[in-house]
Design a protein around this motif. Structure first.
Motif, PDB file in Angstrom:
ATOM      1  N   ARG A   1       0.153  30.016 -19.926  1.00 40.86           N
ATOM      2  CA  ARG A   1      -1.065  30.319 -20.680  1.00 40.86           C
ATOM      3  C   ARG A   1      -2.260  30.460 -19.755  1.00 40.86           C
ATOM      4  NH1 ARG A   1      -2.796  26.226 -25.370  1.00 40.86           N
ATOM      5  NH2 ARG A   1      -4.349  25.824 -23.778  1.00 40.86           N
ATOM      6  N   GLU A   2      -2.364  29.570 -18.784  1.00 31.78           N
ATOM      7  CA  GLU A   2      -3.547  29.543 -17.919  1.00 31.78           C
ATOM      8  C   GLU A   2      -3.504  30.622 -16.851  1.00 31.78           C
ATOM      9  OE1 GLU A   2      -6.315  27.331 -18.127  1.00 31.78           O
ATOM     10  OE2 GLU A   2      -5.460  26.978 -20.084  1.00 31.78           O
ATOM     11  N   THR A   3      -2.283  31.028 -16.417  1.00 32.07           N
ATOM     12  CA  THR A   3      -2.213  32.041 -15.370  1.00 32.07           C
ATOM     13  C   THR A   3      -1.916  33.422 -15.942  1.00 32.07           C
ATOM     14  OG1 THR A   3       0.141  31.640 -15.002  1.00 32.07           O
ATOM     15  CG2 THR A   3      -1.388  30.388 -13.642  1.00 32.07           C
ATOM     16  N   LYS A   4      -1.664  33.460 -17.239  1.00 34.77           N
ATOM     17  CA  LYS A   4      -1.428  34.706 -17.971  1.00 34.77           C
ATOM     18  C   LYS A   4      -0.211  35.486 -17.488  1.00 34.77           C
ATOM     19  CE  LYS A   4      -6.210  35.333 -19.318  1.00 34.77           C
ATOM     20  NZ  LYS A   4      -6.797  34.319 -18.397  1.00 34.77           N
ATOM     21  N   THR A   5       0.702  34.868 -16.773  1.00 36.63           N
ATOM     22  CA  THR A   5       1.940  35.543 -16.400  1.00 36.63           C
ATOM     23  C   THR A   5       3.047  34.501 -16.262  1.00 36.63           C
ATOM     24  OG1 THR A   5       3.035  36.199 -14.345  1.00 36.63           O
ATOM     25  CG2 THR A   5       0.698  35.784 -14.197  1.00 36.63           C
TER      26      THR A   5
END
Lengths: 93, 703
Positions: free
Chosen positions: B672-676
Motif C-alpha cells: 500500500r505504501e510503496t504502491k507496487t
C-alpha cells in the motif's frame, strides 16, 4: 602565469572560501543575516519556514556529530543539514 | 452526517495545538477513515456548533505550506484542490501558534487565496504574557479580512468563540484573496494564467501548474493550457520563491501594526533543556536510558494484561466447545475464530504502551531532538533522523512503523526505512522466542544475577536492530534511486503533554492496528483451520485405518484418540503441505510438523505457538492437558530417538524467526505504501533467503 599546480592558485581558493560566510561557518551562538544572493540556493520549503533573505539567523546548537545544525531564523527553530546550510550565504554585522 | 452539516477542514503548522483543538471541538465523536484512493488516515469528528447546527471537522496533517514535500503534506493540497466533489470544505479553520504567528500566517495567506471562507484561530494565547506578546485583535481582523479568534485549546478557552466564528463565516460565505499573487511578480504571466478557467481562483490554477495536481472536474482543454505553463521549470521555481517572499512582506506589514513582542519579558526554558537533551554525551545517554525504560515497561506492564487476554480466550474457547452442539460451526468458532481474535488482541497491551511512550515523546517536543541527534548516524545507513521513530515503533509492530515513515520526504530514505523495519523484533516474535528460549536455554544465572534466558532474548533484539542497520547500509549502496535528500525539522518548544491528546492518540492508533492487522490474521486463522480439518480422501480414511491398525495394541481411549488426531492432521491439506516442504527444511533441523508451523506463521508469527499447540495437543477434552511447553519438550525426533526441540533446533528456529518476513499484514501495508508489489516481494524473498541460510548455518554448526 598562474597554473593550476601553482601554490598561489590554491591559496587563492583558500582565501576565497574564507571570505564567504555561510550558515555552516557560523560559530555556536553567532548571528548573521542571510544575503540576498542566496535566494536561489534556499529550498522553497526553507523559505516558507521563514529562512528569508535579509533575515537574522542564529546558530543555536551543533549536533554532537557536527551535523545537522540547529538554527533560529525569523522566530522558527529549525534543524538543517550542513549540506543545505553551506549553500546559504550570510553577512555578519 | 446530515446534509446541513458544515464541512470544516482543520489546517495548521505542526506543533500548533491543532490536535488539541480538534479534540476539544469533537470530543469522543471521532472516527478514522481513509481518503478515497489514497491510504492516509483521515480523522473526522462531529462538533455541535449550536443547538441547531453541527459541523463535520476533518483534521488534516500538519503542514507549513500548501506546497507539499512529503506524503502527509500532499493530503492537504489534494483535499483543498478537489473543489468539485462533495468532500470539499465549506469553511477552513486555520490554527496558528501565537508565538510564531509570522510563519503560521504564511500558510494562512495561501489558504486565503484559495477563496474559501476561512477562520483563523490563534492558539496558546495563555502564553502571551509569559512571552511578552500583545495583539491588536480588531485591527488584525480587519487587516486579514477574516474571522480571528484567540484561543487556548489546552485550557479549553475560546472554543465556543471558534464555533460561533465558523457559523458566522459560513453564513457570510465571504471569501476574498489576501495577497493576490499576480500583480507583484509578473502581471502578464498571471493574467494569462487566470484566463484559462473562470471556475478556479488564480491561486488554485497556479497550484495546479506548480504541483501537477488537478481537480477531477477540470476539462482536458484547460489541462492542456495549464501544461503549457509548466514548460519553463526554472521560471516556475523563481516565481514560487518570489511568491513566498512577497507573502512574507505582506504578513510583516500587517504584523507590524498588530503584533508586538517585548523580548525582555520572554523567559527561555528551551535553551536550558536543549543544552541537556542535545548534549554530545548526555543527549545520547538520556536517549539510550529512555529506550531501556520503554522496553522494560513494555515487558513489565504488558505481561499481566497479556496473560489475562490469553487466559480469557482459552477459557472462552473451551466454554464454547463444551456448551455448543458439536459440529463444523462450533469447530470453526473454537479452533479458528476465537483463537484468531485472541491472537490479535493479545498484542494490544504492548502496542498501547509503546504508542503511549511515542505519543508522550512527540507531545513534549523531545522526539525532534532525537531526530536531531540521530540524523548523521542514520544517514550513513541511507536513512534519516526521522527513521528512528519507525524503528522504535517496529519493536511493537511493523505495521504502524511502516505508516510512521510518511513524514520522511526523501523517497530513498523512506523506502529503505520501510524495507528494514520488519527486521526489528516485533511483539509477534516474542511468544515464539519465549517458548523456544524456555525450552532450550537453561534457567541458570551468571554472576548470580544475570539470567541467561534474558540475555538470549536481549541478544535477539540486538540481532534484529543490527540486521536492520546492515540491511539498510546494503540497500543504501545498491539502490540506484535519485531523490533530493532535503532535510529540515522544526525544533518545537518543550511542552507538558496533554493527557487528553495522548489518550486519543493511543486509542486511535491501537484501534487502527487491531483492525488493519486483525482482518488479515483472522482471515488466515480461518483458512488454516479449514486446511487443517479437511483433506483429500486419505483424510477421511485416517480415523478408520488408525483404529484398524492399532486394534491389537492395548491403548487407552485417550492415546487412541491422540493417534487418530495425529493421523488426521498428517493427512489434512496442511499436513500434506508440511510433508511436501519437509525435505527442504530438514537441513535446518525441522520436521513436517514444524514445517506446518512455519507455513501458518505467514499469517502472523505468533501463530507458530498456537499451531504447534494444535498439532501436539489434540485431545481437547482432556482436562489435565499439559502446557504447550511440556508437550514440545516431550516431542521425540524418530530419527534420533531424542528430543525434537534440542539446543540446535531451537537456536535455528529463533534465527529463522528473527530474519524471515512472516507477516502478511506487513506485506500488505508495504504494498500500500510503496504502491507496487515489487518491494514487498523483495522483502519476502530477500528476508526468506537470509533466514534460510542463517538457520542452516546455525543448525549445522550447533548440531
Amino acid at each position: 602565469m598562474l597554473k593550476i599546480y601553482d601554490s598561489r592558485f590554491f591559496a587563492g581558493i583558500f582565501l576565497y572560501q574564507k571570505r564567504v560566510s555561510t550558515i555552516a561557518t557560523l560559530q555556536k551562538g553567532e548571528i548573521g543575516y542571510i544575503s540576498e544572493e542566496s535566494l536561489d540556493f534556499i529550498p522553497l520549503k526553507l523559505l516558507e519556514m521563514g529562512c528569508l533573505p535579509g533575515a537574522e539567523v542564529q546558530l543555536v546548537q551543533i549536533a554532537p556529530l557536527k551535523d545537522p545544525l540547529y538554527i533560529c531564523v525569523n522566530g522558527s527553530h529549525l534543524a538543517i543539514r550542513i549540506e543545505t546550510a553551506s549553500k546559504i550565504q550570510i553577512l555578519k554585522s | 452526517m446530515s446534509k446541513n452539516d458544515i464541512k470544516v477542514a482543520l489546517i495548521g503548522n505542526p506543533n500548533t495545538g491543532k490536535t488539541s483543538l480538534f479534540n476539544q471541538l469533537t470530543g469522543l465523536n471521532q472516527k478514522v477513515g481513509n481518503y478515497p484512493g489514497i491510504t492516509v488516515d483521515k480523522k473526522e469528528g462531529i462538533s455541535k456548533l449550536s443547538a441547531t447546527q453541527n459541523a463535520v471537522i476533518t483534521d488534516l496533517p500538519g503542514t507549513y505550506s500548501i506546497n507539499p514535500t512529503s506524503l502527509d503534506e500532499s493530503i492537504v493540497l489534494k483535499t483543498l484542490l478537489k473543489k468539485d466533489i462533495k468532500e470539499s470544505p465549506d469553511v477552513i479553520l486555520v490554527v496558528a501558534d501565537v508565538e510564531n504567528l509570522k510563519r503560521n500566517l504564511l500558510l494562512f495567506s495561501q489558504i486565503k487565496d484559495l477563496e474559501v471562507p476561512t477562520v483563523l484561530a490563534i492558539n496558546m494565547v495563555d502564553q502571551m504574557n509569559r512571552k511578552g506578546i500583545t495583539i491588536d485583535l480588531s485591527l488584525l481582523k480587519k487587516e486579514l479580512n477574516t474571522e480571528v479568534v484567540l484561543i487556548s485549546a489546552r485550557k479549553n478557552e475560546g472554543i465556543d468563540a471558534v464555533k460561533a466564528a465558523i457559523i458566522r463565516c459560513h453564513v457570510a460565505a465571504k471569501a476574498s484573496p489576501l495577497c493576490g499573487i499576480n500583480n507583484q511578480i509578473d502581471p502578464d504571466y498571471f493574467t494569462k494564467l487566470k484566463e484559462i478557467s473562470p471556475n478556479y481562483s488564480l491561486y488554485e490554477l497556479w497550484l495546479m501548474v506548480t504541483q501537477s495536481n488537478y481537480p477531477d472536474a477540470i476539462s482536458s482543454e484547460e489541462k492542456q493550457k495549464l501544461l503549457a505553463f509548466k514548460k519553463d521549470v526554472s521560471k516556475l521555481k523563481k516565481y514560487q520563491h518570489k511568491e513566498t517572499i512577497y507573502r512574507y512582506q505582506e504578513i510583516n506589514k500587517i504584523l507590524k501594526k498588530t503584533y508586538i513582542v517585548d523580548k525582555t519579558k520572554a523567559k527561555d526554558l528551551r535553551g536550558k533543556l536543549d543544552r541537556v537533551f542535545t548534549h554530545q554525551f548526555f543527549g545520547y545517554f538520556f536517549f539510550v536510558f529512555l529506550l531501556l525504560v520503554i522496553f522494560q515497561s513494555i515487558f513489565e506492564w504488558a505481561s499481566l494484561p497479556m496473560d489475562l487476554i490469553d487466559g480469557t480466550f482459552a477459557e472462552l474457547a473451551s466454554f464454547a466447545k463444551s456448551n455448543l452442539p458439536s459440529g463444523v460451526f462450533t469447530d470453526l468458532l473454537t479452533e479458528g475464530i476465537i483463537p484468531g481474535i485472541g491472537g490479535v488482541l493479545i498484542f494490544i497491551p504492548q502496542i498501547a504502551i509503546l504508542f503511549l511512550f511515542i505519543a508522550v515523546l512527540e507531545e513534549t517536543g523531545y522526539m525532534s531532538r532525537v531526530v536531531f541527534l540521530m540524523d548523521k548516524i542514520m544517514r550513513r545507513f541511507g536513512m534519516n533522523g526521522k527513521s528512528v521513530i519507525p524503528l522504535i515503533s517496529g519493536t511493537a509492530c511493523a505495521i504502524p512503523a511502516v505508516m510512521a515513515t510518511r513524514t520522511i520526504s526523501s523517497w530513498k530514505e523512506r523506502l529503505i526505512t520501510i524495507l528494514v523495519v520488519p527486521f526489528t523484533t516485533c511483539s509477534a516474535r516474542l511468544p515464539v522466542y519465549a517458548i523456544l528460549i524456555s525450552l532450550v536455554i537453561p534457567e541458570t544465572k551468571i554472576f548470580g544475577f544475570l539470567n541467561i534466558q534474558g540475555l538470549v532474548l536481549l541478544a535477539l533484539y540486538a540481532l534484529g536492530f543490527a540486521t536492520a542497520i546492515i540491511a539498510a547500509y546494503i540497500l543504501h549502496k545498491t539502490l540506484k534511486i535519485k531523490t533530493k535528500s532535503f532535510f529540515v525539522v522544526e525544533m518545537p518548544n518543550y511542552k507538558i503533554p496533554s493527557i487528553k491528546n495522548i489518550f486519543f492518540e493511543v486509542v486511535e492508533k491501537t484501534k487502527s492496528f487491531v483492525f488493519e492487522a486483525g482482518k488479515i490474521i483472522l482471515a488466515f486463522s480461518i483458512v488454516l483451520w479449514f486446511l487443517a480439518s479437511n483433506g483429500p480422501t486419505s483424510f477421511d480414511d485416517a480415523e478408520k485405518n488408525t483404529i484398524e491398525n492399532l486394534s491389537n495394541n492395548s491403548l487407552s481411549e485417550q492415546e487412541l484418540q491422540q493417534k487418530i488426531a495425529s493421523a488426521k492432521l498428517e493427512n489434512s491439506y496442511i499436513g500434506i503441505l508440511g510433508k511436501t516442504i519437509e525435505p527442504s527444511i530438514k537441513p535446518l533441523g525441522y520436521d513436517w510438523k514444524i514445517g506446518i508451523a512455519l507455513i501458518t506463521s505467514f499469517a502472523a508469527r505468533e501463530v507458530f505457538v498456537g499451531t504447534l499447540a494444535t498439532i501436539y495437543s489434540v485431545q481437547a477434552d482432556d482436562e489435565n492437558t499439559t502446557t504447550i511447553k511440556q508437550k514440545m519438550r516431550s516431542e521425540i525426533n524418530p530419527d534420533t530417538g531424542k528430543n525434537r526441540f534440542n539446543f540446535s533446533v531451537g537456536m535455528s528456529l529463533m534465527v529463522f524467526y528473527a530474519f524471515a518476513m512472516q507477516c502478511m499484514a506487513t506485506l500488505a501495508i508495504v504494498k500500500r505504501e510503496t504502491k507496487t508489489w515489487k518491494w514487498p516481494l523483495i522483502q519476502l524473498f530477500g528476508m526468506g533467503l537470509l533466514a534460510y541460510v542463517a538457520s542452516f548455518i546455525t543448525y549445522q554448526i550447533l548440531s
